[in-house]
Design an enzyme around this catalytic site. Structure first.
Site, mmCIF file in Angstrom:
data_model
loop_
_atom_site.group_PDB
_atom_site.id
_atom_site.type_symbol
_atom_site.label_atom_id
_atom_site.label_comp_id
_atom_site.label_asym_id
_atom_site.label_seq_id
_atom_site.Cartn_x
_atom_site.Cartn_y
_atom_site.Cartn_z
ATOM 1 N N GLU A 198 39.298 55.124 35.000
ATOM 2 C CA GLU A 198 39.048 53.998 35.895
ATOM 3 C C GLU A 198 39.580 52.704 35.280
ATOM 4 O O GLU A 198 40.201 51.883 35.957
ATOM 5 C CB GLU A 198 37.541 53.913 36.132
ATOM 6 C CG GLU A 198 37.097 53.075 37.277
ATOM 7 C CD GLU A 198 35.584 53.173 37.509
ATOM 8 O OE1 GLU A 198 35.102 52.511 38.438
ATOM 9 O OE2 GLU A 198 34.884 53.909 36.770
ATOM 10 N N TYR A 204 32.111 58.290 42.773
ATOM 11 C CA TYR A 204 32.425 57.629 44.045
ATOM 12 C C TYR A 204 32.736 58.702 45.085
ATOM 13 O O TYR A 204 33.904 59.039 45.316
ATOM 14 C CB TYR A 204 33.612 56.685 43.889
ATOM 15 C CG TYR A 204 33.444 55.625 42.820
ATOM 16 C CD1 TYR A 204 32.568 54.558 43.006
ATOM 17 C CD2 TYR A 204 34.158 55.685 41.630
ATOM 18 C CE1 TYR A 204 32.420 53.578 42.048
ATOM 19 C CE2 TYR A 204 34.021 54.712 40.651
ATOM 20 C CZ TYR A 204 33.153 53.660 40.867
ATOM 21 O OH TYR A 204 33.002 52.686 39.894
ATOM 22 N N TYR A 212 24.948 58.519 46.021
ATOM 23 C CA TYR A 212 25.504 57.217 45.672
ATOM 24 C C TYR A 212 24.534 56.142 46.123
ATOM 25 O O TYR A 212 23.929 56.234 47.196
ATOM 26 C CB TYR A 212 26.869 57.000 46.341
ATOM 27 C CG TYR A 212 27.463 55.649 45.999
ATOM 28 C CD1 TYR A 212 28.086 55.450 44.773
ATOM 29 C CD2 TYR A 212 27.356 54.576 46.875
ATOM 30 C CE1 TYR A 212 28.593 54.200 44.430
ATOM 31 C CE2 TYR A 212 27.864 53.328 46.542
ATOM 32 C CZ TYR A 212 28.474 53.154 45.319
ATOM 33 O OH TYR A 212 28.977 51.915 44.985
ATOM 34 N N ASP A 268 33.509 43.647 40.626
ATOM 35 C CA ASP A 268 32.055 43.528 40.768
ATOM 36 C C ASP A 268 31.371 42.565 39.797
ATOM 37 O O ASP A 268 30.633 41.678 40.212
ATOM 38 C CB ASP A 268 31.397 44.903 40.608
ATOM 39 C CG ASP A 268 31.945 45.928 41.578
ATOM 40 O OD1 ASP A 268 33.043 45.733 42.111
ATOM 41 O OD2 ASP A 268 31.271 46.943 41.792
#
Length: 443
Positions: free
Chosen positions: A407, A30, A83, A171
């Site tokens: 994460e 990211y 990205y 997501d």
């Protein structure tokens, strides 16, 4: 690892991910600035680097659209940053509302900014500096909330819809499955794209599927075809969902705007009206009495989505439920669905453990996420449910101290194999670790 070592390591992660303008969520996966990440990161920095916390928020809001929308991604200018989808795919410039000086995505994320600002003020050593910052930021956050209520609440219920799974921040949550599966997609008509998130070993095991991504891309293509016109998108978009996580966070930030406005002498009528209506409508429309949790609602299909994830517990942080409802939510958290009474489970899995398709390593389909634990912790504390709140904080710190700043995490404490999933050196895991440690030291 002791608390001092953990604190030092968390600060190192934030320092290494700071690029002089903003903090990257992670070193490589990211590489730009993400919306709600920036808020959580600002909270972590507020303790020992208030200047950087302010810079983080200023950079994010420098990309605010003319209509008030704060974008999901603010793109940096690092030529090595790879990205997908990048600015060339989003084509946000198609909208007359988009900023001209900086590139962004064309959607938003959960509006954490109100309570982030209040949290920053609470922990600030220099209250005069912090109050001046509140005066600077208050109208910007107010404009964001006004955008949400003006453009994302077509029935004027006080319930804001999201139009893409990325806007919800979760997501590939199972909440979205049914809605996404109804979408009729001709893959031959999709724009060509190449994912950048599958380069690490086992990445595919942890990340959304290709079928998920096709649907994500389909929606972005729809938005850009309509030049990001909210009304046109509303008329055609197959994904319009009132999410309890998004609206619960909105409620907390509304409340924070009331507190900030009162402190700096602003008229707080508008946020008070928003707050009252959102709380009322969440309880009228989204509350599931039988399951002790809040559901999402699919506006396009006109139906409740009876899928139970930890998103349905997050309204605690916005003090949406009554005390009686909150006690029912605590029983839900303690039930086998979320492992609250199971000493072998680390709290809190993001999906009901009773679901047949739970996947403890798959992004938002079962793993523990530190940011949701943090929101849940603060929600429980609001109702004096300190025992469960302390368990969630301690489990979070156990994951971070034993396995690193990943994460997300497998909640099962497996004897073998990895517990940390996704990317490592993750900024909000480090930032919220710093806030959890403050609670540990003061508790």
């Amino acid at each position: 690892m002791n608390q001092a070592q953990l604190q030092q390591m968390a600060q190192v992660v934030l320092d290494q991910n700071w690029n002089g303008q903003f903090t990257k969520p992670a070193p490589s996966l990211y590489p730009h600035q993400w919306n709600w990440d920036a808020g959580f990161i600002a909270i972590g920095n507020a303790y020992d680097n208030f200047g950087r916390a302010m810079a983080e928020m200023r950079h994010l809001f420098s990309a605010q659209w003319k209509n008030g929308l704060v974008p999901q991604i603010v793109f940096g200018d690092d030529p090595q940053a790879r990205y997908f989808p990048g600015p060339g795919f989003w084509q946000a410039h198609r909208s007359a509302q988009a900023p001209e000086h900086i590139q962004t995505s064309g959607i938003t994320m959960p509006p954490v900014h109100g309570f982030v600002l209040w949290k920053m003020y609470e922990v600030a050593a220099d209250k005069a500096q912090a109050k001046a910052f509140l005066k600077e930021m208050y109208p910007k956050v107010l404009a964001l909330h006004r955008y949400l209520y003006d453009y994302r609440d077509p029935e004027e219920e006080g319930l804001v819809y999201i139009r893409h799974p990325w806007e919800g921040g979760t997501d590939n949550s199972p909440i979205w499955d049914r809605t996404l599966s109804r979408m009729q997609i001709d893959r031959d008509q999709l724009p060509a794209y190449e994912r950048k998130d599958l380069q690490k070993p086992k990445a595919a095991e942890h990340r959304p599927t290709q079928e998920d991504y096709d649907r994500y891309v389909y929606l972005v293509d729809l938005f850009r075809q309509h030049d990001y016109d909210d009304q046109k998108i509303y008329e055609e978009c197959p994904f319009l969902i009132q999410d309890p996580l998004f609206n619960g966070i909105l409620s907390w930030s509304n409340e924070a705007l009331i507190q900030i406005g009162s402190l700096i002498g602003e008229d707080i009528t508008e946020p008070m009206q928003w707050h009252e209506l959102t709380v009322w409508s969440m309880n009228e429309k989204l509350w599931d009495e039988d399951r002790g949790i809040y559901n999402a609602f699919d506006l396009r299909a006109g139906e409740i989505i009876p899928v139970h994830t930890s998103s349905g517990l997050i309204p605690l942080c916005g003090e949406v439920p009554t005390q009686e409802q909150a006690e029912a939510m605590l029983r839900t958290l303690e039930s086998p669905a979320f492992g609250g009474k199971d000493s072998g489970i680390l709290l809190c899995p993001t999906y009901s453990m009773e679901a047949k398709d739970i996947n403890y390593k798959k992004y938002w389909r079962g793993p523990v996420w530190i940011n949701l634990n943090w929101l849940l912790y603060h929600g429980l504390m609001r109702y004096d449910m300190t025992e469960m709140a302390d368990r969630i904080r301690k489990h979070s710190l156990e994951l971070l101290s034993r396995h690193g700043f990943y994460e997300y995490f497998d909640p099962r404490r497996p004897a073998e194999g990895e517990i940390g999933c996704g990317t490592d050196q993750f900024s909000w895991s480090a930032a919220l670790c710093l806030d959890f440690l403050q609670g540990e030291m003061s508790g």
